[in-house]
Design an enzyme around this catalytic site. Structure first.
Site, PDB file in Angstrom:
ATOM      1  N   ASP A 138     122.375 -44.600 -34.430  1.00  0.00           N
ATOM      2  CA  ASP A 138     121.709 -45.572 -35.302  1.00  0.00           C
ATOM      3  C   ASP A 138     121.497 -46.901 -34.570  1.00  0.00           C
ATOM      4  O   ASP A 138     122.214 -47.215 -33.628  1.00  0.00           O
ATOM      5  CB  ASP A 138     122.590 -45.924 -36.515  1.00  0.00           C
ATOM      6  CG  ASP A 138     122.909 -44.731 -37.356  1.00  0.00           C
ATOM      7  OD1 ASP A 138     122.125 -43.774 -37.338  1.00  0.00           O
ATOM      8  OD2 ASP A 138     123.959 -44.784 -38.028  1.00  0.00           O
TER       9      ASP A 138
HETATM   10  N1  URA Z   1     127.052 -41.137 -37.218  1.00  0.00           N
HETATM   11  C1  URA Z   1     126.476 -42.231 -37.720  1.00  0.00           C
HETATM   12  O1  URA Z   1     126.668 -42.537 -38.895  1.00  0.00           O
HETATM   13  N2  URA Z   1     125.708 -42.967 -36.917  1.00  0.00           N
HETATM   14  C2  URA Z   1     125.480 -42.671 -35.636  1.00  0.00           C
HETATM   15  O2  URA Z   1     124.757 -43.393 -34.953  1.00  0.00           O
HETATM   16  C3  URA Z   1     126.094 -41.525 -35.115  1.00  0.00           C
HETATM   17  C4  URA Z   1     126.871 -40.765 -35.928  1.00  0.00           C
END
Ligand code: URA
Length: 258
Positions: A109
């Protein structure tokens, strides 16, 4: 006229170029039946085309085409994992060489930090992101709302019901109050954040610290390095030979409801 594989490069030469040792050592690999081409056991004398033949050693596809690169980036916060962003935000490809063009293997993310693979090797990327062959990914999560209750900890470990199904069993440990180490092998969108939300905690910081056997505490945020052949192959081997949770989401859900 030449048969399909009478032209091309000799297999032992390709293996030696990739890093499997001397030509003689590579011939031995072939003679022992450890090398396949497009799924069939190869015999000595076989020739291959690196743009269309899939060569595997012990079942693990190997990057035979010249020019393939595999990078490990420590992604900083506030960067998108796509190659371009309509909103003009910084992207992960800005942290690695422009040429050859690469893409990220899976995603982190915008707000998540930590280890991310970038490559131009489609076979490698496919192997690592295929949902049924998930390699382990380890995260450190800082969470709001204080320590996890024993019930929440158990749910996170055994499987949490999310709107896209119950999560596979995870390894979870609270390493300090509000700081949780979690290991998953699925790659669903925002999975870790949603798992914690489901048990009533917001993730305030999330860092991926391991992918399969790959860890690198020396990489500063924004820095990258090239993976060694051993690292590429061992990730491929983990993905190809790993022991994922093969239950369907429906099966997991029904186990949980029992
Ligand atoms: N889980 C998440 O919530 N975000 C990420 O970027 C990777 C795994």
């Amino acid at each position: 006229m030449l048969e399909e594989h009478e032209d091309g490069e000799r297999l032992q030469k390709v293996l030696a170029r990739v890093g499997y040792g001397s030509r003689r050592a590579c011939e031995e690999l072939i003679e022992r039946g450890r090398v396949t081409v497009n799924g069939g056991v190869a015999i000595l004398g076989r020739r291959v085309h690196d743009d269309r033949d899939l060569v595997a050693v012990d079942g693990v596809p190997i990057p035979t085409a010249p020019g393939l690169v595999h990078y490990l980036l420590n992604k900083p916060q506030g960067v998108v994992s796509t190659s371009s962003d309509p909103e003009g935000r910084r992207t992960v490809v800005e942290f690695v060489p422009e040429d050859p063009r690469v893409f990220s293997v899976g995603r982190l993310d915008f707000a998540t930090e930590g280890l991310l693979l970038l490559t131009n090797d489609g076979t490698f990327a496919q192997l690592l992101t295929h949902p049924s062959f998930g390699v382990e990914k380890e995260y450190l999560a800082e969470i709001s709302g204080g320590s996890l209750s024993p019930g929440s900890l158990r749910l996170l470990k055994e499987g949490v019901a999310l709107d896209d199904g119950v999560t596979a069993p995870a390894k979870v440990a609270e390493v300090a109050p509000g700081m949780v180490r979690i290991v998953i092998h699925e790659g669903r969108n925002r999975q870790v954040r949603r798992m914690f939300e489901a048990v009533g905690h917001e993730v305030t910081r999330l860092v991926r610290v391991r992918i399969g056997g790959l860890m690198d505490q020396s990489l500063k945020p924004g820095a990258f390095r090239t993976l060694s052949l051993e690292e590429v192959l061992s990730l491929g081997a983990l993905a190809a030979n790993g022991a994922p949770d093969k239950r369907t989401r429906a099966e997991r859900r029904s186990n949980l409801q029992r």
